[in-house]
Design a protein around this motif. Structure first.
Motif, PDB file in Angstrom:
ATOM      1  N   TRP A 250    -136.940 -22.100 116.753  1.00 51.65           N
ATOM      2  CA  TRP A 250    -136.460 -22.197 118.315  1.00 51.65           C
ATOM      3  C   TRP A 250    -137.213 -23.807 119.118  1.00 51.65           C
ATOM      4  O   TRP A 250    -138.031 -24.304 118.416  1.00 51.65           O
ATOM      5  CB  TRP A 250    -137.327 -21.496 119.104  1.00 51.65           C
ATOM      6  N   ASN A 251    -136.290 -24.647 118.841  1.00 49.93           N
ATOM      7  CA  ASN A 251    -136.402 -25.977 119.838  1.00 49.93           C
ATOM      8  C   ASN A 251    -136.240 -25.668 120.982  1.00 49.93           C
ATOM      9  O   ASN A 251    -135.003 -24.995 121.287  1.00 49.93           O
ATOM     10  CB  ASN A 251    -135.187 -26.792 118.440  1.00 49.93           C
ATOM     11  N   VAL A 252    -136.397 -26.663 122.323  1.00 47.43           N
ATOM     12  CA  VAL A 252    -135.976 -26.737 123.112  1.00 47.43           C
ATOM     13  C   VAL A 252    -135.345 -27.749 123.704  1.00 47.43           C
ATOM     14  O   VAL A 252    -135.544 -28.810 123.471  1.00 47.43           O
ATOM     15  CB  VAL A 252    -137.189 -27.638 124.505  1.00 47.43           C
TER      16      VAL A 252
ATOM     17  N   ARG B 265    -132.783 -24.486 128.175  1.00 44.11           N
ATOM     18  CA  ARG B 265    -132.133 -23.806 127.084  1.00 44.11           C
ATOM     19  C   ARG B 265    -132.701 -24.215 125.850  1.00 44.11           C
ATOM     20  O   ARG B 265    -133.134 -25.183 125.355  1.00 44.11           O
ATOM     21  CB  ARG B 265    -130.725 -24.675 127.509  1.00 44.11           C
ATOM     22  N   GLU B 266    -132.663 -23.527 125.136  1.00 46.39           N
ATOM     23  CA  GLU B 266    -133.204 -23.488 124.032  1.00 46.39           C
ATOM     24  C   GLU B 266    -132.034 -23.066 122.669  1.00 46.39           C
ATOM     25  O   GLU B 266    -131.563 -21.945 122.720  1.00 46.39           O
ATOM     26  CB  GLU B 266    -134.558 -22.695 123.470  1.00 46.39           C
TER      27      GLU B 266
ATOM     28  N   PHE C  11    -138.529 -18.890 124.286  1.00 48.48           N
ATOM     29  CA  PHE C  11    -138.601 -18.593 122.363  1.00 48.48           C
ATOM     30  C   PHE C  11    -139.286 -19.200 121.612  1.00 48.48           C
ATOM     31  O   PHE C  11    -140.528 -19.488 120.786  1.00 48.48           O
ATOM     32  CB  PHE C  11    -137.304 -18.729 121.941  1.00 48.48           C
ATOM     33  N   ALA C  12    -139.298 -21.185 122.138  1.00 51.15           N
ATOM     34  CA  ALA C  12    -140.094 -21.681 121.590  1.00 51.15           C
ATOM     35  C   ALA C  12    -141.628 -21.706 121.576  1.00 51.15           C
ATOM     36  O   ALA C  12    -142.448 -21.683 120.718  1.00 51.15           O
ATOM     37  CB  ALA C  12    -139.515 -23.041 121.976  1.00 51.15           C
ATOM     38  N   ALA C  13    -141.528 -20.975 123.050  1.00 46.83           N
ATOM     39  CA  ALA C  13    -143.377 -21.070 122.780  1.00 46.83           C
ATOM     40  C   ALA C  13    -144.051 -19.655 122.592  1.00 46.83           C
ATOM     41  O   ALA C  13    -145.000 -19.750 121.939  1.00 46.83           O
ATOM     42  CB  ALA C  13    -143.612 -20.719 124.548  1.00 46.83           C
ATOM     43  N   HIS C  14    -143.333 -18.996 122.873  1.00 49.42           N
ATOM     44  CA  HIS C  14    -144.364 -17.079 122.140  1.00 49.42           C
ATOM     45  C   HIS C  14    -142.579 -16.033 121.988  1.00 49.42           C
ATOM     46  O   HIS C  14    -142.996 -15.013 122.337  1.00 49.42           O
ATOM     47  CB  HIS C  14    -145.472 -17.166 123.339  1.00 49.42           C
ATOM     48  N   GLY C  15    -141.519 -16.637 121.751  1.00 52.12           N
ATOM     49  CA  GLY C  15    -140.592 -15.596 121.382  1.00 52.12           C
ATOM     50  C   GLY C  15    -140.987 -14.258 120.927  1.00 52.12           C
ATOM     51  O   GLY C  15    -140.873 -12.890 121.224  1.00 52.12           O
TER      52      GLY C  15
END
Length: 218
Positions: free
Chosen positions: A168-170, A159-160, A183-187
């Motif tokens: 974007w935060n996890v 959930r981000e 998304f937080a990594a490479h959305g």
């Protein structure tokens, strides 16, 4: 009429016990599909997670049926429940389902739900399902949820949330999430063409194929 919404659970009551809320619950509905993630507040583990199709059985009174395509509790029959609107605008859900605290016995329950405004972000709402059926991804504005039912690894969830200052935060990363898009990594790379998606399209994300089950312009 909007065909997307976000809701959180205010309380759960297994009759005749008093209401409580042991979990952080968030549900995405887009079109005829849903994602539902319930995380225990005590240890941040998955209390229950599921995704699938939502059917409207009747409107007066409102009664719904949920067909769970993936379910952290394992395969089960569809759930059905009725809804009434409370004076403050919240929704009271009533029905009967297995109660884990009572050995899985069918028990009448009451859940109070509250609609939330989407977080600021792109004006899209969508739900994708992997071609193999085991992963559901959902986005509504600046919120994102991903659920994966692993055949060997067990259940996993992301959930981000987006905010202007930090991107974007996890919020949660639980269980088996290797290979689940983030998304937080490479959305930006993976979801850069989402504005052109159509329901029924098959798209490729990180080498895996997904079916666009629902897509709405917000």
């Amino acid at each position: 009429m909007m065909s997307y919404d976000i809701s959180t659970r205010v309380s759960l009551r297994w009759l005749p016990d008093p209401p409580s809320e042991p979990s952080d619950v968030l549900v995405y509905n887009v079109g005829h599909y849903f994602l539902d993630l319930r995380v225990l507040k005590a240890d941040r583990s998955i209390q229950w997670a599921m995704a699938g199709e939502k059917q409207i059985i009747s409107t007066e009174p409102l009664k719904c049926r949920w067909l769970k395509i993936i379910d952290s509790f394992g395969a089960s029959e569809p759930d059905e429940a009725s809804f009434t609107t409370l004076p403050n605008g919240d929704e009271l859900e009533t029905g009967s389902m297995p109660c884990p605290e009572r050995g899985g016995a069918a028990t009448k329950y009451e859940e109070v739900w509250r609609n939330l405004n989407p977080r600021e972000g792109v004006e899209h709402a969508w739900i994708l399902q992997s071609v193999d059926g085991n992963i559901f991804l959902g986005r509504i504005g600046g919120g994102y949820m991903a659920l994966r039912e692993g055949k060997r690894e067990g259940f996993g969830a992301r959930r981000e949330e987006w905010d202007i200052a930090n991107g974007w935060n996890v919020k949660y990363e639980i269980g088996s999430v290797n290979g689940v898009p983030s998304f937080a990594a490479h959305g930006k790379i993976m979801f850069d063409k989402e504005e052109s998606w159509k329901v029924g399209n098959i798209i490729t994300i990180s080498g895996n194929e997904y079916i666009v089950r629902a897509w709405e312009d917000m």
